[in-house]
Write an enzyme that holds these catalytic residues in place. Structure first.
Site, short mmCIF file in Angstrom:
data_model
loop_
_atom_site.label_atom_id
_atom_site.label_comp_id
_atom_site.label_asym_id
_atom_site.label_seq_id
_atom_site.Cartn_x
_atom_site.Cartn_y
_atom_site.Cartn_z
N SER A 1 45.57 -28.17 30.70
CA SER A 1 44.29 -27.43 32.09
C SER A 1 43.08 -26.86 30.54
CB SER A 1 44.64 -26.71 32.88
OG SER A 1 44.77 -27.13 33.68
N ASP B 1 -46.72 28.08 -39.73
CA ASP B 1 -47.37 29.10 -39.00
C ASP B 1 -48.81 29.39 -39.40
OD1 ASP B 1 -47.89 29.12 -42.32
OD2 ASP B 1 -46.19 29.96 -43.04
N ASP C 1 35.14 -25.92 38.51
CA ASP C 1 35.96 -25.89 37.56
C ASP C 1 35.88 -25.94 35.92
OD1 ASP C 1 38.72 -24.51 36.49
OD2 ASP C 1 39.93 -26.70 37.28
N HIS D 1 40.03 -22.16 36.37
CA HIS D 1 41.47 -22.06 36.84
C HIS D 1 42.32 -21.21 35.08
CE1 HIS D 1 42.86 -25.57 35.82
NE2 HIS D 1 44.17 -25.11 35.40
#
Length: 462
Positions: A412, A47, A305, A252
């Site tokens: 065959s 103050d 064949d 065949h």
């Protein structure tokens, strides 16, 4: 302080977070005050009375420390320091072959930070060894663990084939190691994946003596494991296994009336030498491939064949069913070399009205006949017959001039085999002949070596 005793006209208010404000005044120091905070608010109130000399403050700071982490097994953290303070970071990496794990879950990366509380915001993870999973199964083979545990990093496994019916590609059993990228890697420089190749032309039992098909003796089990019996309508034919899904036969057999039969009309049998046992387990064809240049409408042109049949399911080879090798490049057909012919055809020919088919697989040993000798024999028959086919370079002959040893109807499509370096290979296919086993006659066979490109291309493209 004012000159009046006990009356103060200024005050220093100190506010520390989470605490009540502290008011300081007077002429003496309040001593050391620990705030344990990084922020402090100071408010100076005065103050207009009295004389103030102000205030002074000595302070020092100390960063919050976190404990030095312990060791990470099979891993490491960075950076490595003697002290860790607030807002310092730690990164954790695992050694090669290990993975980051936290709360039972794998994580890709990890870091943690030192908090203002003096604790790390996350606990350190663990490093667990990686695994490559189960090795790929090997068709017609198996895998054996040589070292390591549960397919973990650096485990080593070896693939091996089901011998003696399969052999490894490259001739060696390949080993694979579990790498850090979780892949099984071949330790072999050349072979990247294990493959078992069928062993061809090496039956587990050999025929000790050779007899004749016409009136001959039965073949012992497992001595001719490539032999196939075909049923095409009401006719019987032969063939040979050459791969796990491929049968080689005569064209065949599959073109009995000028048109190729449908695959569903062909029944394929293999694995036994007794017909009654054989026919209990037929195998089906998914497609048929007759040589495109086979044209024989009047049964006088057996050139080309040759035909292939693809099975709808692959065969697993064993001592009863094994493929026959194909001819090597430059295979020769030297006059006099002895070959083996087998089949389920006619075993007794007493004339056109009486031909007896066998219920057992038969075999005969026959020599290759000089091409000119065979051609001369056929020419002599043409003097009295008009239905004698032509002999071409795609054919060869085998037999003995005195007769009694020959292949016949029903045979065959079966194989004429030669043996080289311990392996039997398909030198010929039973094709045609004039009479069966009569003196002065020879059997005529398709020369397989002339068709290797066609065989290989057909198999590769289908």
């Amino acid at each position: 302080p004012d000159t009046a005793p006990n009356v103060f006209h200024f005050v220093l208010k100190m506010t520390i977070p989470d605490r009540e404000p502290i008011k300081l005044c007077g002429g003496s120091s309040p001593g050391l005050m620990e705030t344990n905070s990084s922020t402090v608010r100071l408010e100076y109130h005065t103050d207009d009375k009295g004389q103030s000399r102000g205030w002074s403050l000595d302070y020092r700071t100390q960063r919050v420390q976190c404990p030095v982490p312990g060791r990470v097994a099979n891993g490491r953290f960075t950076p490595v320091l003697t002290e860790y303070f607030y807002r310092d970071y730690l990164h954790v990496r695992c050694d090669q072959g290990y993975k980051l794990m936290m709360d039972g879950e794998e994580i890709k990366s990890f870091f943690t930070m030192c908090e203002s509380s003096g604790r790390w915001h996350l606990p350190l993870p663990e490093c667990h060894i990686i695994d490559c999973g189960e090795p790929e199964p090997l068709r017609n083979g198996a895998v054996t663990v040589l070292s390591g545990f549960q397919n973990q990093y650096r485990s080593v496994v070896q693939y091996h084939c089901n011998e003696p019916f399969y052999s490894p590609l490259g001739g060696v059993n390949v080993t694979f190691r579990c790498d850090a990228d979780r892949q099984w890697r071949s330790t072999h420089d050349v072979i990247s994946s294990p493959t078992c190749l069928p062993v061809c032309g090496q039956p587990t039992k050999l025929i000790s003596g050779y007899h004749r098909i016409i009136g001959g003796s039965s073949a012992p089990d497992k001595t001719i494991p490539w032999q196939v019996m075909l049923s095409v309508g009401s006719s019987r034919g032969g063939g040979m296994v050459i791969a796990d899904r491929w049968i080689l036969t005569a064209a065949h057999v599959l073109v009995p009336n000028g048109e190729t039969v449908l695959p569903e009309n062909v029944r394929i049998y293999m694995g036994h030498t007794d017909v009654k046992t054989l026919i209990a387990t037929p195998v089906n064809a998914s497609s048929l491939y007759v040589h495109p240049d086979y044209k024989n409408p009047d049964w006088l042109n057996y050139n080309n064949d040759i035909a292939l049949m693809k099975l709808d399911q692959p065969i697993t080879f064993d001592s009863s069913v094994m493929p026959l090798c194909l001819p090597a490049d430059g295979a020769t057909y030297d006059t006099g070399v002895m070959g083996l012919v087998s089949g389920f055809g006619v075993t007794m020919d007493t004339g056109r009205d009486r031909r007896i088919q066998t219920n057992r697989l038969k075999y005969v040993q026959l020599p290759v006949v000089d091409q000119e000798t065979c051609s001369s024999s056929l020419s002599s028959f043409r003097r009295t017959r008009s239905n004698v086919p032509n002999l071409t370079e795609n054919m060869f002959c085998a037999g003995v001039p005195e007769g009694s040893k020959d292949s016949c109807q029903g045979d065959s499509g079966s194989a004429f085999t030669l043996r080289e370096n311990g392996r039997f290979y398909a030198a010929g296919i039973v094709s045609w002949g004039v009479d069966c086993g009569k003196p002065g006659t020879y059997g005529v066979y398709t020369r397989v070596s002339n068709y290797m490109s066609w065989i290989n291309n057909t198999i590769q493209n289908n």
